[in-house]
Design a protein around this motif. Structure first.
Motif, PDB file in Angstrom:
ATOM      1  N   TYR A   1      57.259  89.067 -41.881  1.00  0.00           N
ATOM      2  CA  TYR A   1      55.930  88.616 -42.293  1.00  0.00           C
ATOM      3  C   TYR A   1      55.936  87.152 -42.769  1.00  0.00           C
ATOM      4  O   TYR A   1      54.888  86.592 -43.051  1.00  0.00           O
ATOM      5  N   ILE A   2      57.099  86.537 -42.856  1.00  0.00           N
ATOM      6  CA  ILE A   2      57.178  85.113 -43.200  1.00  0.00           C
ATOM      7  C   ILE A   2      57.312  84.324 -41.904  1.00  0.00           C
ATOM      8  O   ILE A   2      58.307  84.442 -41.195  1.00  0.00           O
ATOM      9  N   LYS A   3      56.277  83.540 -41.601  1.00  0.00           N
ATOM     10  CA  LYS A   3      56.298  82.729 -40.382  1.00  0.00           C
ATOM     11  C   LYS A   3      57.230  81.541 -40.521  1.00  0.00           C
ATOM     12  O   LYS A   3      57.783  81.067 -39.549  1.00  0.00           O
ATOM     13  N   GLY A   4      57.347  81.019 -41.732  1.00  0.00           N
ATOM     14  CA  GLY A   4      58.206  79.868 -41.964  1.00  0.00           C
ATOM     15  C   GLY A   4      57.690  79.019 -43.104  1.00  0.00           C
ATOM     16  O   GLY A   4      56.964  79.502 -43.971  1.00  0.00           O
ATOM     17  N   LEU A   5      58.064  77.741 -43.084  1.00  0.00           N
ATOM     18  CA  LEU A   5      57.717  76.808 -44.148  1.00  0.00           C
ATOM     19  C   LEU A   5      57.020  75.586 -43.566  1.00  0.00           C
ATOM     20  O   LEU A   5      57.292  75.194 -42.433  1.00  0.00           O
ATOM     21  N   ILE A   6      56.133  74.995 -44.370  1.00  0.00           N
ATOM     22  CA  ILE A   6      55.545  73.708 -44.010  1.00  0.00           C
ATOM     23  C   ILE A   6      55.758  72.746 -45.170  1.00  0.00           C
ATOM     24  O   ILE A   6      55.967  73.171 -46.310  1.00  0.00           O
TER      25      ILE A   6
ATOM     26  N   ARG B   1      45.229  82.343 -31.514  1.00  0.00           N
ATOM     27  CA  ARG B   1      44.690  81.032 -31.868  1.00  0.00           C
ATOM     28  C   ARG B   1      45.385  80.427 -33.072  1.00  0.00           C
ATOM     29  O   ARG B   1      46.008  79.397 -32.963  1.00  0.00           O
ATOM     30  N   ASN B   2      45.254  81.046 -34.202  1.00  0.00           N
ATOM     31  CA  ASN B   2      45.830  80.509 -35.442  1.00  0.00           C
ATOM     32  C   ASN B   2      45.630  79.000 -35.540  1.00  0.00           C
ATOM     33  O   ASN B   2      46.565  78.222 -35.513  1.00  0.00           O
ATOM     34  N   ASP B   3      44.375  78.574 -35.641  1.00  0.00           N
ATOM     35  CA  ASP B   3      44.038  77.151 -35.672  1.00  0.00           C
ATOM     36  C   ASP B   3      44.079  76.538 -37.067  1.00  0.00           C
ATOM     37  O   ASP B   3      44.117  75.321 -37.193  1.00  0.00           O
ATOM     38  N   ASN B   4      44.026  77.367 -38.108  1.00  0.00           N
ATOM     39  CA  ASN B   4      43.965  76.848 -39.472  1.00  0.00           C
ATOM     40  C   ASN B   4      44.986  77.522 -40.373  1.00  0.00           C
ATOM     41  O   ASN B   4      45.413  78.643 -40.117  1.00  0.00           O
ATOM     42  N   ILE B   5      45.330  76.806 -41.431  1.00  0.00           N
ATOM     43  CA  ILE B   5      46.171  77.356 -42.495  1.00  0.00           C
ATOM     44  C   ILE B   5      45.356  77.268 -43.783  1.00  0.00           C
ATOM     45  O   ILE B   5      44.842  76.205 -44.125  1.00  0.00           O
ATOM     46  N   ILE B   6      45.220  78.405 -44.456  1.00  0.00           N
ATOM     47  CA  ILE B   6      44.566  78.420 -45.765  1.00  0.00           C
ATOM     48  C   ILE B   6      45.674  78.476 -46.802  1.00  0.00           C
ATOM     49  O   ILE B   6      46.513  79.383 -46.791  1.00  0.00           O
ATOM     50  N   ILE B   7      45.692  77.481 -47.691  1.00  0.00           N
ATOM     51  CA  ILE B   7      46.680  77.436 -48.769  1.00  0.00           C
ATOM     52  C   ILE B   7      46.059  78.110 -49.990  1.00  0.00           C
ATOM     53  O   ILE B   7      44.989  77.722 -50.454  1.00  0.00           O
ATOM     54  N   LEU B   8      46.736  79.151 -50.473  1.00  0.00           N
ATOM     55  CA  LEU B   8      46.250  79.923 -51.607  1.00  0.00           C
ATOM     56  C   LEU B   8      47.108  79.643 -52.833  1.00  0.00           C
ATOM     57  O   LEU B   8      48.320  79.478 -52.726  1.00  0.00           O
ATOM     58  N   ASN B   9      46.474  79.606 -53.992  1.00  0.00           N
ATOM     59  CA  ASN B   9      47.170  79.445 -55.257  1.00  0.00           C
ATOM     60  C   ASN B   9      47.196  80.814 -55.928  1.00  0.00           C
ATOM     61  O   ASN B   9      46.199  81.271 -56.462  1.00  0.00           O
ATOM     62  N   LEU B  10      48.357  81.466 -55.858  1.00  0.00           N
ATOM     63  CA  LEU B  10      48.503  82.806 -56.419  1.00  0.00           C
ATOM     64  C   LEU B  10      49.518  82.751 -57.547  1.00  0.00           C
ATOM     65  O   LEU B  10      50.704  82.499 -57.315  1.00  0.00           O
TER      66      LEU B  10
ATOM     67  N   SER C   1      43.508  74.694 -50.461  1.00  0.00           N
ATOM     68  CA  SER C   1      43.050  73.793 -49.403  1.00  0.00           C
ATOM     69  C   SER C   1      42.999  74.540 -48.076  1.00  0.00           C
ATOM     70  O   SER C   1      43.558  75.624 -47.941  1.00  0.00           O
ATOM     71  N   ILE C   2      42.321  73.919 -47.111  1.00  0.00           N
ATOM     72  CA  ILE C   2      42.242  74.443 -45.746  1.00  0.00           C
ATOM     73  C   ILE C   2      42.719  73.314 -44.843  1.00  0.00           C
ATOM     74  O   ILE C   2      42.232  72.182 -44.942  1.00  0.00           O
ATOM     75  N   ASN C   3      43.691  73.621 -43.997  1.00  0.00           N
ATOM     76  CA  ASN C   3      44.312  72.594 -43.171  1.00  0.00           C
ATOM     77  C   ASN C   3      44.352  73.027 -41.710  1.00  0.00           C
ATOM     78  O   ASN C   3      44.374  74.221 -41.411  1.00  0.00           O
ATOM     79  N   ASP C   4      44.409  72.043 -40.821  1.00  0.00           N
ATOM     80  CA  ASP C   4      44.661  72.341 -39.422  1.00  0.00           C
ATOM     81  C   ASP C   4      46.095  72.834 -39.299  1.00  0.00           C
ATOM     82  O   ASP C   4      46.953  72.512 -40.127  1.00  0.00           O
ATOM     83  N   LEU C   5      46.342  73.595 -38.241  1.00  0.00           N
ATOM     84  CA  LEU C   5      47.688  74.106 -38.010  1.00  0.00           C
ATOM     85  C   LEU C   5      48.661  72.938 -37.863  1.00  0.00           C
ATOM     86  O   LEU C   5      48.339  71.926 -37.248  1.00  0.00           O
ATOM     87  N   MET C   6      49.818  73.079 -38.468  1.00  0.00           N
ATOM     88  CA  MET C   6      50.849  72.042 -38.377  1.00  0.00           C
ATOM     89  C   MET C   6      52.160  72.716 -38.026  1.00  0.00           C
ATOM     90  O   MET C   6      52.231  73.941 -37.931  1.00  0.00           O
ATOM     91  N   GLU C   7      53.172  71.925 -37.834  1.00  0.00           N
ATOM     92  CA  GLU C   7      54.466  72.479 -37.446  1.00  0.00           C
ATOM     93  C   GLU C   7      55.022  73.360 -38.560  1.00  0.00           C
ATOM     94  O   GLU C   7      55.097  72.957 -39.720  1.00  0.00           O
ATOM     95  N   ILE C   8      55.403  74.581 -38.175  1.00  0.00           N
ATOM     96  CA  ILE C   8      55.968  75.542 -39.117  1.00  0.00           C
ATOM     97  C   ILE C   8      57.451  75.679 -38.797  1.00  0.00           C
ATOM     98  O   ILE C   8      57.826  75.973 -37.665  1.00  0.00           O
ATOM     99  N   THR C   9      58.301  75.437 -39.792  1.00  0.00           N
ATOM    100  CA  THR C   9      59.743  75.544 -39.619  1.00  0.00           C
ATOM    101  C   THR C   9      60.170  76.977 -39.885  1.00  0.00           C
ATOM    102  O   THR C   9      59.930  77.521 -40.972  1.00  0.00           O
ATOM    103  N   LYS C  10      60.788  77.597 -38.900  1.00  0.00           N
ATOM    104  CA  LYS C  10      61.261  78.981 -39.038  1.00  0.00           C
ATOM    105  C   LYS C  10      62.378  79.060 -40.079  1.00  0.00           C
ATOM    106  O   LYS C  10      63.151  78.121 -40.250  1.00  0.00           O
TER     107      LYS C  10
END
Length: 132
Positions: A38-43, A67-76, A22-31
């Motif tokens: 390289y890990i920004k945190g969790l959503i 900017r970092n306006d979007n979050i791309i969720i990848l299935n790896l 999925s592609i999402n707008d930036l949301m609150e990231i918990t450190k």
């Protein structure tokens, strides 16, 4: 081949649509205390806890949290991870023969190739190799 094109620090990159959950707008990231840089945190996305990675650091780019306006969720490999990007541009389709291989960059095996669209160049990233 179909890819999602996104911007990071005025450069264009792509990931295969088959990897994109999925592609999402930036949301609150918990450190996360004491996590690698390289890990920004969790959503929390619809009840799923997803690790957010700093793609700038993974690609060896200057960290430009501009900017970092979007979050791309990848299935790896059945695991969901997110990357923050400046913007998601478009979904494009191209023939696999149009992908220019990059053979001389042994330091960056995660680069699957270059998509040359005359007016711009897009780097196709293999996220499975990048995150190994």
């Amino acid at each position: 081949m179909q890819v999602v094109v996104f911007d990071i620090a005025n450069e264009q990159f792509a990931v295969e649509t088959s990897k994109v959950q999925s592609i999402n707008d930036l949301m609150e990231i918990t450190k996360v205390p004491k996590a690698p840089n390289y890990i920004k945190g969790l959503i929390n996305l619809r009840g799923n806890i997803i690790t957010i990675l700093d793609i700038n650091l993974l690609l060896g780019m200057i960290n430009t949290d501009v900017r970092n306006d979007n979050i791309i969720i990848l299935n790896l490999d059945e695991e969901l991870v997110g990357i923050t990007v400046d913007a998601v541009d478009e979904v494009i389709e191209f023939a696999e023969e149009e992908l220019e291989k990059v053979y001389n960059d042994v330091d960056k095996p995660y680069i699957k190739g270059i998509i040359n669209l005359k007016e711009r160049i897009i780097t196709l990233i293999d996220f499975d190799k990048l995150l190994q």
